[in-house]
Motif scaffolding. Structure first.
Motif, PDB file in Angstrom:
ATOM      1  N   LEU A   1      76.982 -12.872  65.579  1.00 58.74           N
ATOM      2  CA  LEU A   1      76.668 -13.353  67.069  1.00 58.74           C
ATOM      3  C   LEU A   1      75.364 -13.266  67.338  1.00 58.74           C
ATOM      4  N   ALA A   2      74.833 -12.419  66.911  1.00 56.68           N
ATOM      5  CA  ALA A   2      73.344 -12.090  67.334  1.00 56.68           C
ATOM      6  C   ALA A   2      72.445 -11.202  66.191  1.00 56.68           C
ATOM      7  N   GLU A   3      71.269 -11.702  66.175  1.00 58.20           N
ATOM      8  CA  GLU A   3      70.385 -10.953  65.139  1.00 58.20           C
ATOM      9  C   GLU A   3      68.917 -10.737  65.825  1.00 58.20           C
ATOM     10  N   ALA A   4      68.491  -9.467  65.354  1.00 58.90           N
ATOM     11  CA  ALA A   4      67.208  -9.197  66.044  1.00 58.90           C
ATOM     12  C   ALA A   4      66.386  -8.459  64.841  1.00 58.90           C
ATOM     13  N   SER A   5      65.188  -7.764  65.234  1.00 56.67           N
ATOM     14  CA  SER A   5      64.565  -7.076  63.872  1.00 56.67           C
ATOM     15  C   SER A   5      63.544  -6.142  64.857  1.00 56.67           C
ATOM     16  N   THR A   6      63.160  -5.037  64.214  1.00 55.64           N
ATOM     17  CA  THR A   6      62.265  -4.270  65.039  1.00 55.64           C
ATOM     18  C   THR A   6      61.625  -3.615  63.827  1.00 55.64           C
ATOM     19  N   PRO A   7      60.235  -3.095  64.013  1.00 59.57           N
ATOM     20  CA  PRO A   7      59.460  -2.540  62.723  1.00 59.57           C
ATOM     21  C   PRO A   7      60.244  -1.330  62.477  1.00 59.57           C
ATOM     22  N   THR A   8      60.260  -0.782  61.193  1.00 58.17           N
ATOM     23  CA  THR A   8      60.771   0.374  60.857  1.00 58.17           C
ATOM     24  C   THR A   8      59.696   1.534  60.916  1.00 58.17           C
ATOM     25  N   LEU A   9      59.519   2.284  61.755  1.00 58.40           N
ATOM     26  CA  LEU A   9      58.353   3.086  62.211  1.00 58.40           C
ATOM     27  C   LEU A   9      58.449   4.057  61.031  1.00 58.40           C
ATOM     28  N   THR A  10      57.606   3.911  59.893  1.00 55.88           N
ATOM     29  CA  THR A  10      57.562   4.918  58.825  1.00 55.88           C
ATOM     30  C   THR A  10      56.539   5.972  59.196  1.00 55.88           C
ATOM     31  N   ASN A  11      56.694   6.987  58.439  1.00 56.64           N
ATOM     32  CA  ASN A  11      55.683   8.249  58.471  1.00 56.64           C
ATOM     33  C   ASN A  11      55.467   8.691  60.034  1.00 56.64           C
TER      34      ASN A  11
ATOM     35  N   ASN B   1      61.301   8.877  67.049  1.00 57.13           N
ATOM     36  CA  ASN B   1      60.512   7.972  67.656  1.00 57.13           C
ATOM     37  C   ASN B   1      60.999   6.632  67.332  1.00 57.13           C
ATOM     38  N   TYR B   2      61.548   6.496  66.004  1.00 59.60           N
ATOM     39  CA  TYR B   2      62.126   5.313  65.403  1.00 59.60           C
ATOM     40  C   TYR B   2      63.527   5.001  66.297  1.00 59.60           C
ATOM     41  N   LEU B   3      64.327   6.127  66.442  1.00 55.88           N
ATOM     42  CA  LEU B   3      65.445   5.892  66.884  1.00 55.88           C
ATOM     43  C   LEU B   3      65.629   5.399  68.481  1.00 55.88           C
ATOM     44  N   ASP B   4      64.349   5.952  69.134  1.00 49.80           N
ATOM     45  CA  ASP B   4      64.209   5.463  70.458  1.00 49.80           C
ATOM     46  C   ASP B   4      64.048   3.969  70.439  1.00 49.80           C
ATOM     47  N   VAL B   5      63.107   3.564  69.840  1.00 50.43           N
ATOM     48  CA  VAL B   5      63.045   1.970  69.523  1.00 50.43           C
ATOM     49  C   VAL B   5      64.100   1.256  69.223  1.00 50.43           C
TER      50      VAL B   5
ATOM     51  N   VAL C   1      64.923  15.318  53.789  1.00 45.23           N
ATOM     52  CA  VAL C   1      66.606  15.210  54.234  1.00 45.23           C
ATOM     53  C   VAL C   1      66.518  14.682  55.714  1.00 45.23           C
ATOM     54  N   VAL C   2      67.312  13.744  56.058  1.00 48.93           N
ATOM     55  CA  VAL C   2      66.945  13.179  57.249  1.00 48.93           C
ATOM     56  C   VAL C   2      68.660  13.103  57.960  1.00 48.93           C
ATOM     57  N   PRO C   3      68.781  13.619  59.091  1.00 49.59           N
ATOM     58  CA  PRO C   3      70.629  13.826  59.261  1.00 49.59           C
ATOM     59  C   PRO C   3      70.690  12.592  60.307  1.00 49.59           C
ATOM     60  N   PHE C   4      70.888  11.344  59.676  1.00 53.20           N
ATOM     61  CA  PHE C   4      70.618  10.190  60.340  1.00 53.20           C
ATOM     62  C   PHE C   4      71.761   9.881  61.219  1.00 53.20           C
ATOM     63  N   VAL C   5      72.970  10.286  60.860  1.00 50.88           N
ATOM     64  CA  VAL C   5      74.282   9.992  61.568  1.00 50.88           C
ATOM     65  C   VAL C   5      74.194  10.877  62.786  1.00 50.88           C
ATOM     66  N   GLU C   6      73.879  12.115  62.475  1.00 52.60           N
ATOM     67  CA  GLU C   6      73.919  13.105  63.626  1.00 52.60           C
ATOM     68  C   GLU C   6      72.968  12.744  64.650  1.00 52.60           C
ATOM     69  N   LEU C   7      71.824  12.232  64.395  1.00 46.84           N
ATOM     70  CA  LEU C   7      70.775  11.991  65.113  1.00 46.84           C
ATOM     71  C   LEU C   7      71.322  10.650  66.014  1.00 46.84           C
ATOM     72  N   LEU C   8      71.855   9.539  65.271  1.00 50.53           N
ATOM     73  CA  LEU C   8      72.329   8.402  66.071  1.00 50.53           C
ATOM     74  C   LEU C   8      73.500   8.732  67.057  1.00 50.53           C
ATOM     75  N   ARG C   9      74.142   9.718  66.748  1.00 56.45           N
ATOM     76  CA  ARG C   9      75.235  10.177  67.573  1.00 56.45           C
ATOM     77  C   ARG C   9      74.880  10.625  68.957  1.00 56.45           C
ATOM     78  N   GLN C  10      73.559  10.877  68.819  1.00 58.77           N
ATOM     79  CA  GLN C  10      72.857  11.340  70.383  1.00 58.77           C
ATOM     80  C   GLN C  10      72.779  10.218  71.151  1.00 58.77           C
ATOM     81  N   TYR C  11      72.677   9.283  70.619  1.00 54.82           N
ATOM     82  CA  TYR C  11      72.477   7.634  71.494  1.00 54.82           C
ATOM     83  C   TYR C  11      73.672   7.102  71.720  1.00 54.82           C
ATOM     84  N   TYR C  12      74.733   7.187  70.829  1.00 54.85           N
ATOM     85  CA  TYR C  12      76.091   6.365  70.858  1.00 54.85           C
ATOM     86  C   TYR C  12      77.100   7.380  70.319  1.00 54.85           C
ATOM     87  N   ASP C  13      78.306   7.030  71.129  1.00 55.00           N
ATOM     88  CA  ASP C  13      79.556   7.890  70.818  1.00 55.00           C
ATOM     89  C   ASP C  13      80.547   6.884  70.271  1.00 55.00           C
TER      90      ASP C  13
END
Length: 324
Positions: free
Chosen positions: A28-38, A43-47, A93-105
């Motif tokens: 239905l929709a598509e978008a992109s954003t830079p992957t803020l590496t290093n 900061n990346y999850l905020d964007v 080791v990046v707890p990505f799902v745990e961090l993403l759950r701080q933004y969405y439930d």
């Protein structure tokens, strides 16, 4: 009534692609954003979260987001962690799902690798719809794989099962990035076929326009274009690549007895040039129990969209398990 959708996210080394997908697999929709590496992953999850919210808000219809599926390198479905992805630079080791759950439930927030998400995408939206047992092989820079048995993705006890690209197909063969020698991906990938061309150039006298290309500067597209013109060396490279891939698939079939093996990725786009020799060598090396029973098929998913489609499909699969 709001339409139920899933957010599919494909994290690449340079850009992150976001897709909003309904249950039928419509993007239905598509978008992109830079992957803020290093940088700090937060900061990346905020964007990223801002871009997700913007993309959903701008849809022409009201939707209910049921979950987020994330495809990322070196990811572990069980733990929700990205482990050892050096090209991202976010830490070991990046707890990505745990961090993403701080933004969405949302009910489902899932992390997996691209080959596994492609397999689930094929099962939910593509040629494997209705199949309970199949294998997806992604033939890109390397060889990825997703194995489905009895409608369930094979993950193993630690979440890293199904790395068929790292099955050794040639003892003491080519050096692989994993540190071993002779892995399938060193032969049956886009980079693998280029290595085969280089070896043929060095060890045979087969005439070819590819001999004009400096060593190390081959691309799989060059090899395909030459094969289309009838170039003997390019055709031999596809034959040898199909032999290695077909032999390996015959072994994989003995492991899981799939209804079909799907090929996806840059090398698979060569069509009959890769499918015909692979099919031939697969059947020649197949145990009689499985002869002429396994289909070798191209993926039916849009190649440019498969990453976000696959990631979104993992959400629907996760919801099925939650509801059981």
């Amino acid at each position: 009534m709001k339409k139920e959708v899933a957010i599919g996210i494909d994290i690449g080394g340079t850009n992150t692609v976001i897709g909003v997908v309904d249950r039928a697999g419509n993007l239905l929709a598509e978008a992109s954003t830079p992957t803020l590496t290093n940088t700090d992953v937060k900061n990346y999850l905020d964007v990223l979260s801002a871009k997700i919210n913007e993309t959903v808000f701008e849809l022409d219809e009201e939707v209910e987001v049921m979950g987020i599926g994330v495809g990322a390198p070196s990811s572990n479905y069980y733990t929700g962690e990205i482990v050892g992805a050096s090209n991202l630079g976010w830490g070991d080791v990046v707890p990505f799902v745990e961090l993403l759950r701080q933004y969405y439930d949302y009910p489902a927030i899932v992390l997996t690798n691209d080959a596994n998400s492609a397999a689930v995408g094929e099962m939910m939206y593509g040629g494997a719809k209705g199949m309970k047992n199949f294998i997806m092989l992604t033939l890109g820079t390397g060889v990825g794989s997703g194995i489905v048995i009895n409608s369930e993705l094979v993950l193993g006890h630690d979440g890293f099962a199904g790395e068929l690209g790292h099955v050794i197909t040639e003892r003491n063969g080519r050096e692989c990035g994993c540190g071993r020698n002779g892995c399938l991906e060193t032969y049956a990938s886009a980079t693998g076929i280029c290595r085969t061309v280089s070896e043929l150039n060095a060890n045979t006298k087969i005439p070819s326009e590819l001999r004009k290309v400096p060593s190390g500067q081959f691309t799989s597209k060059m090899v395909y274009d030459a094969a289309v013109k009838g170039d003997e060396l390019a055709l031999e490279a596809f034959e040898r690549t199909g032999e290695m891939l077909g032999r390996a698939i015959a072994d994989f079939v003995a492991f899981s007895s799939p209804e079909a093996v799907f090929l996806f990725g840059g090398l698979a786009q060569a069509g009959d040039y890769i499918f015909k020799p692979t099919q031939k060598h697969m059947e020649e090396n197949m145990c009689f129990l499985y002869s002429n029973k396994v289909q070798l098929l191209p993926s039916e998913l849009d190649g440019a969209k498969i990453a976000v489609l696959g990631a979104s499909a993992v959400v629907w699969k996760e919801l099925e398990q939650i509801e059981q």
